[in-house]
Design an enzyme around this catalytic site. Structure first.
Site, short mmCIF file in Angstrom:
data_model
loop_
_atom_site.label_atom_id
_atom_site.label_comp_id
_atom_site.label_asym_id
_atom_site.label_seq_id
_atom_site.Cartn_x
_atom_site.Cartn_y
_atom_site.Cartn_z
N GLY A 115 -0.31 9.16 -3.60
CA GLY A 115 -0.23 8.14 -4.65
C GLY A 115 -1.55 8.03 -5.39
O GLY A 115 -1.59 7.83 -6.61
N HIS B 89 -5.18 15.53 2.90
CA HIS B 89 -4.73 14.50 3.85
C HIS B 89 -4.33 15.12 5.19
O HIS B 89 -4.10 16.32 5.30
CB HIS B 89 -3.51 13.75 3.28
CG HIS B 89 -3.87 12.68 2.31
ND1 HIS B 89 -4.14 12.94 0.99
CD2 HIS B 89 -4.02 11.33 2.47
CE1 HIS B 89 -4.43 11.80 0.37
NE2 HIS B 89 -4.37 10.80 1.24
N HIS B 90 -4.13 14.22 6.15
CA HIS B 90 -3.56 14.56 7.46
C HIS B 90 -2.15 15.12 7.27
O HIS B 90 -1.45 14.73 6.33
CB HIS B 90 -3.54 13.31 8.35
CG HIS B 90 -2.74 12.19 7.74
ND1 HIS B 90 -1.40 12.05 7.95
CD2 HIS B 90 -3.10 11.19 6.88
CE1 HIS B 90 -0.95 11.00 7.28
NE2 HIS B 90 -1.96 10.46 6.60
N GLY C 158 0.81 -1.21 0.00
CA GLY C 158 0.00 0.00 0.00
C GLY C 158 0.84 1.25 0.00
O GLY C 158 0.31 2.35 -0.19
N LYS D 239 1.44 13.07 6.69
CA LYS D 239 1.78 12.37 5.44
C LYS D 239 3.09 12.91 4.87
O LYS D 239 3.25 14.13 4.77
CB LYS D 239 0.64 12.54 4.44
CG LYS D 239 0.83 11.79 3.15
CD LYS D 239 -0.44 11.73 2.34
CE LYS D 239 -0.24 11.04 1.00
NZ LYS D 239 0.28 9.67 1.14
N ASN E 151 -4.47 2.88 -3.39
CA ASN E 151 -5.54 3.08 -2.41
C ASN E 151 -6.39 1.81 -2.32
O ASN E 151 -6.81 1.28 -3.35
CB ASN E 151 -6.41 4.27 -2.82
CG ASN E 151 -7.13 4.87 -1.64
OD1 ASN E 151 -7.75 4.15 -0.86
ND2 ASN E 151 -7.04 6.18 -1.48
N PHE E 152 -6.61 1.32 -1.09
CA PHE E 152 -7.39 0.11 -0.89
C PHE E 152 -8.83 0.39 -0.50
O PHE E 152 -9.59 -0.53 -0.26
CB PHE E 152 -6.73 -0.77 0.19
CG PHE E 152 -5.52 -1.51 -0.30
CD1 PHE E 152 -5.64 -2.67 -1.05
CD2 PHE E 152 -4.24 -1.06 -0.02
CE1 PHE E 152 -4.53 -3.37 -1.51
CE2 PHE E 152 -3.11 -1.74 -0.46
CZ PHE E 152 -3.26 -2.90 -1.21
N1 LIG Z 1 -2.77 2.11 -0.36
C1 LIG Z 1 -3.54 2.57 0.64
O1 LIG Z 1 -4.76 2.32 0.69
C2 LIG Z 1 -2.91 3.37 1.71
C3 LIG Z 1 -1.60 3.72 1.60
N2 LIG Z 1 -0.98 4.42 2.59
C4 LIG Z 1 0.43 4.62 2.39
O2 LIG Z 1 1.11 3.71 3.24
C5 LIG Z 1 2.34 4.28 3.68
C6 LIG Z 1 2.38 4.24 5.20
O3 LIG Z 1 1.39 5.10 5.69
P1 LIG Z 1 1.22 5.34 7.27
O4 LIG Z 1 1.10 4.05 7.96
O5 LIG Z 1 0.19 6.37 7.42
O6 LIG Z 1 2.65 5.99 7.60
P2 LIG Z 1 3.39 6.07 9.01
O7 LIG Z 1 4.44 7.13 8.83
O8 LIG Z 1 2.43 6.20 10.11
O9 LIG Z 1 4.09 4.68 9.15
C7 LIG Z 1 5.18 4.25 8.39
C8 LIG Z 1 5.87 3.18 9.19
O10 LIG Z 1 6.85 2.52 8.36
C9 LIG Z 1 7.95 2.26 9.22
N3 LIG Z 1 9.12 2.02 8.39
C10 LIG Z 1 9.93 2.94 7.82
N4 LIG Z 1 10.87 2.29 7.11
C11 LIG Z 1 10.65 0.97 7.24
C12 LIG Z 1 11.29 -0.19 6.77
N5 LIG Z 1 12.38 -0.12 5.98
N6 LIG Z 1 10.78 -1.39 7.10
C13 LIG Z 1 9.70 -1.49 7.88
N7 LIG Z 1 9.05 -0.41 8.38
C14 LIG Z 1 9.53 0.80 8.07
C15 LIG Z 1 8.05 3.48 10.10
O11 LIG Z 1 8.80 3.16 11.25
P3 LIG Z 1 9.68 4.31 11.97
O12 LIG Z 1 8.70 5.32 12.45
O13 LIG Z 1 10.35 3.56 13.05
O14 LIG Z 1 10.59 4.84 10.91
C16 LIG Z 1 6.58 3.70 10.42
O15 LIG Z 1 6.19 2.93 11.52
C17 LIG Z 1 2.40 5.68 3.07
O16 LIG Z 1 3.12 5.60 1.85
C18 LIG Z 1 0.95 5.99 2.78
O17 LIG Z 1 0.81 6.90 1.73
C19 LIG Z 1 -1.65 4.78 3.71
C20 LIG Z 1 -2.96 4.49 3.86
C21 LIG Z 1 -3.70 3.75 2.87
O1 LIG Z 2 -0.83 8.57 3.58
C1 LIG Z 2 -2.05 8.29 3.62
O2 LIG Z 2 -2.76 8.49 4.62
C2 LIG Z 2 -2.67 7.71 2.42
N1 LIG Z 2 -1.89 7.41 1.41
C3 LIG Z 2 -2.31 6.87 0.17
C4 LIG Z 2 -2.02 7.84 -0.95
O3 LIG Z 2 -0.99 8.52 -0.91
O4 LIG Z 2 -2.78 7.89 -1.91
C5 LIG Z 2 -3.73 6.36 0.19
C6 LIG Z 2 -4.66 7.20 1.02
O5 LIG Z 2 -4.85 8.41 0.36
C7 LIG Z 2 -4.11 7.41 2.41
#
Ligand SMILES: NC(=O)C1=CN([C@@H]2O[C@H](COP(=O)(O)OP(=O)(O)OC[C@H]3O[C@@H](n4cnc5c(N)ncnc54)[C@H](OP(=O)(O)O)[C@@H]3O)[C@@H](O)[C@H]2O)C=CC1
Ligand SMILES: O=C(O)C1=N[C@H](C(=O)O)C[C@H](O)C1
Length: 235
Positions: A131, A121-122, A64, A125, A93-94
């Site tokens: 994406g 977004h929040h 994701g 991000k 996006n899921f």
């Molecule tokens: N496709 C979808 O539907 C969605 C996609 N997203 C995307 O997902 C991604 C994550 O979003 P979100 O959870 O909000 O972000 P966060 O910043 O909350 O979390 C990212 C996490 O990844 C960890 N991390 C960083 N590098 C690594 C690594 N090499 N291996 C394992 N873990 C790692 C970080 O740890 P640390 O803090 O210790 O560095 C942190 O815990 C973003 O790109 C976002 O855009 C989000 C929501 C929905």
């Molecule tokens: O970072 C997020 O929160 C999200 N990231 C994805 C994106 O960049 O499109 C999906 C969703 O918008 C949430």
């Protein structure tokens, strides 16, 4: 997302969470856990390396994380060609609403002279534009090109840098970061005297989880690279 996805997998009767990795953990160790599918929600700088490590460990992958370029997707495709039977699904996006919004936007694009994308977004991000917005704009641009439409009209000749947003294949994309928001997108289409607005709102991260679980259940049946959850839905 990692915390939410881990809880969703734990809560699914047909799935088992065998490992949860954080930054600094070695993806290769998954090879000995019996895991079949790796799920990556990390950061744009880490996701590609994680996917290659998952393939090397013999796991399918559901991703994701955003920030994927065409070149990075091609490298995964090439790697998968040397790992027959393994599948990787990468979705910007899921959430069902967002997937449908992207689909509707791609269908509407050829009928309108103007199109712009606004994503909201929040403020935690790390990437902009989202994406989802990149994917939406690229699909609009492709549909316009297929239909033989020319450039989107825009007489802007002067002003502040950034005022017209980012340019994704000729489609302007605007990013808003606001405390209180989760993930939102508005796609605006304009013609003389009319406007079509397509809007999708994720008010909570639970919106992404059914799509992630669907991908986890289906990815092993789709060897090679799949981009977009829409590929699993009968749209
Ligand atoms: N496709 C979808 O539907 C969605 C996609 N997203 C995307 O997902 C991604 C994550 O979003 P979100 O959870 O909000 O972000 P966060 O910043 O909350 O979390 C990212 C996490 O990844 C960890 N991390 C960083 N590098 C690594 C690594 N090499 N291996 C394992 N873990 C790692 C970080 O740890 P640390 O803090 O210790 O560095 C942190 O815990 C973003 O790109 C976002 O855009 C989000 C929501 C929905
Ligand atoms: O970072 C997020 O929160 C999200 N990231 C994805 C994106 O960049 O499109 C999906 C969703 O918008 C949430």
């Amino acid at each position: 997302m990692g915390t939410a996805v881990a809880a969703a997998v734990r809560g699914a009767a047909d799935l088992e969470l065998v490992a949860a990795l954080d930054s600094g953990d070695d993806v290769a160790r998954l090879a000995s856990t019996g895991a079949q599918v790796g799920i990556d929600f990390t950061v744009p700088a880490a996701t590609e390396a994680n996917v290659h490590a998952l393939i090397d460990a013999g796991l399918h992958a559901v991703v994701g994380t955003t920030g994927w370029t065409d070149e990075a997707l091609e490298r995964v495709r090439e790697h998968l060609a040397r790992a027959p039977g393994l599948g990787v699904l990468i979705a910007p996006n899921f959430a069902l609403g967002a997937v449908l919004a992207m689909e509707f936007a791609a269908r509407a694009a050829r009928f309108f002279e103007s199109a712009e994308v606004i994503e909201l977004h929040h403020p935690d991000k790390v990437d902009a534009p989202s994406g989802t917005a990149r994917h939406t704009a690229a699909a609009i641009a492709a549909a316009r090109a297929d239909a033989g439409l020319g450039p989107i009209p825009d007489a802007t000749a002067t002003g502040l840098v950034g005022a017209r947003g980012a340019d994704v294949d000729g489609v302007r994309v605007h990013s808003v970061r606001l405390r209180g928001l989760v993930a939102h997108e508005e796609i605006l289409f304009g013609n003389p005297g009319e406007q079509l607005t397509i809007r999708t709102d994720s008010f909570d991260r639970v919106s992404f989880l059914p799509g992630v679980l669907l991908a986890v259940r289906r990815v092993s049946a789709r060897p090679g690279l799949t981009v977009g959850l829409d590929q699993l839905l009968d749209l």
